[in-house]
Design a protein around this motif. Structure first.
Motif: not given
Length: 505
Positions: A51-77
């Motif tokens: 019988x039709x069932x309520x679909x499960x909630x959408x969940x991330x397929x990968x673990x949550x990530x920390x906000x990246x640090x852009x310091x090295x990128x900025x220094x390069x560009x």
């Protein structure tokens, strides 16, 4: 762009007031920009067999990530990002009517004015990319490198349609440079970093995500902006937008803002478009684009019904007019044709057609998939070169809908009043009945009906007969109408508007 004296200014807000749904396009954008990219994966939702069932909630397929640090990128560009100063001349006559502080006298001679913008180096020999609007009215241009070195710059070429410009400096040594990335790989939700010269504060870095792709903000026929939420402001125009690998995926160009400052809605020209334009500008100083010679409009549901298009065909670029002796005319294209593909590229809107045709090399043959009189067919067209002041395939046309019209012939006197030559034939709208579908739709006295459906009309009698015949069954009918020199199809749906009407009103 013009600016106040020594004002840090390069991103300008552009606002247009909408006139009517088809004749005028609406635009609210400030020439700044920023971007943000991304996406997320979703787990499969499985339905039970019993019988039709309520679909499960959408969940991330990968673990949550920390906000990246852009310091090295900025220094390069950062060493490859520059500040652009445009030197202008302002005529004192243009300042008349503007009060001066403390009653000071106005200078008698033109005054030097500076406008600030951003840019970035794309090869070691000193080629720099920025926005066209940053350097458009320049008397001279200078560039400040990241180490503070100021160099005079020459303008290699400018392209107003995409708002891209190329400069060149001679540093006497090789310069650090940035590589253009593939903007086609950018995803909504992806992190991006903007760098530039907002308010003269060179080397300013902001970060955010790509909010959306393919935005049309009405600034030109080839709008295909990345939308970002990285804060950008006046002076960021022309600066680079990076992904985390340090490649440039856009030029920060515009913002949507009621106040002129950043509210997190910025726009960047995608790097795939930039690379093509820059290559042309470096080679010839201008951009060569393909040209058809048609004026088109979108296909809405009412227009689709009026032209007897199937449900799956209610999209494309509807040809409203074909220029004489143009590639389109020579190929046999006609008003009323709906272009749905150029070679293998699908065309869903007039903008799609403009971009697809512009990418065809002049002189090459393109295959057009069209619908004519409800039937699908293909035509080959030899694409021409776009005239310097022509905008191909995306001119915003006018719109009028409905019946309740009194029609008059095109007399010599009316032709003179409407600035029409003898090549224009049809019926003039002499009166619009108040409260009629035509009145509600904004039909104007002086509009010229050129055709009904795909058939031309040469007189009021022909127009009346064709309109009556088309509306007898209660179905929608399409009129081809000229207003202010522009031609567009207008759908009349008697049932929808509550009146079958008559052409003589």
């Amino acid at each position: 762009m013009p600016s106040t004296a020594k004002a840090e200014h390069s991103m300008t807000r552009l606002t247009r007031t909408p006139k009517s749904p088809i004749w005028r396009g609406a635009l609210l954008a400030a020439l700044l920009a920023s971007t943000a990219l991304g996406g997320f994966a979703a787990a499969d939702a499985r339905a039970e067999t019993a019988a039709p069932a309520t679909p499960p909630a959408i969940t991330p397929a990968v673990p949550a990530q920390m906000v990246p640090d852009f310091a090295d990128l900025v220094a390069r560009v950062k060493p490859a990002v520059v500040s652009v100063t445009t030197h202008l001349k302002v005529d004192p006559a243009a300042m008349e009517g503007i009060p001066t502080p403390f009653g000071m006298l106005r200078p008698a001679h033109p005054q030097a004015v500076e406008a600030k913008g951003s840019g970035f180096i794309v090869d070691a020999n000193g080629t720099i990319v920025t926005n066209n609007h940053v350097v458009k009215d320049a008397k001279s241009v200078s560039v400040t490198l990241a180490d503070g070195t100021v160099l005079p710059a020459t303008i290699v070429g400018r392209d107003a349609r995409t708002d891209v410009a190329v400069l060149r400096v001679k540093a006497g040594h090789k310069l650090p440079w940035l590589q253009l990335g593939d903007s086609g790989q950018v995803r909504p939700g992806e992190w991006v970093v903007a760098m530039g010269n907002p308010f003269g504060l060179g080397g300013t870095v902001t970060a955010g995500i790509v909010s959306a792709l393919g935005r049309d903000i009405g600034s030109g026929p080839y709008d295909n902006f990345l939308q970002i939420d990285a804060p950008i402001n006046h002076g960021n125009s022309g600066g680079p937008l990076f992904t985390q690998d340090g490649r440039v995926v856009g030029i920060n160009t515009a913002i949507l803002s009621p106040s002129g400052g950043s509210i997190g809605i910025g726009f960047a020209i995608p790097s795939n478009m930039v690379s093509k334009v820059v290559a042309d500008l470096e080679k010839t100083g201008h951009v060569t684009r393909g040209f058809l010679g048609v004026e088109t409009q979108p296909v809405n549901p009412t227009i689709a019904a009026a032209l007897n298009l199937g449900k799956g065909d209610a999209s494309g670029a509807l040809i409203a007019s074909v220029s004489t002796d143009s590639p389109a005319a020579k190929a046999g294209l006609k008003p009323g044709d709906v272009i749905q593909a150029v070679d293998t590229r699908k065309v869903a809107t007039p903008r799609d057609l403009a971009v697809a045709v512009a990418d065809v090399k002049p002189g090459d043959t393109a295959k057009l998939d069209i619908i004519r009189d409800g039937a699908h067919q293909s035509l080959d067209v030899t694409v021409g070169t776009m005239p310097s002041e022509q905008v191909a395939s995306a001119s915003p046309p006018a719109q009028q809908e409905g019946v309740g019209l009194a029609l008059a012939p095109l007399t010599p006197n009316l032709r003179q009043q409407l600035s029409l030559d003898d090549s224009v034939n049809g019926a003039v709208v002499a009166q619009v009945r108040p409260g009629s579908p035509a009145d509600a739709a904004g039909m104007h006295t002086g509009d010229v009906i050129l055709g009904v459906g795909n058939h031309a009309v040469g007189s009021p009698a022909e127009a009346v007969k064709a309109i009556h015949g088309a509306t007898q069954s209660g179905k929608a009918v399409a009129l081809r109408v000229m207003r202010d020199g522009h031609t567009a199809y207008v759908a009349i749906d008697p049932a929808k508007h509550g009146s079958s009407g008559t052409a003589n009103g």
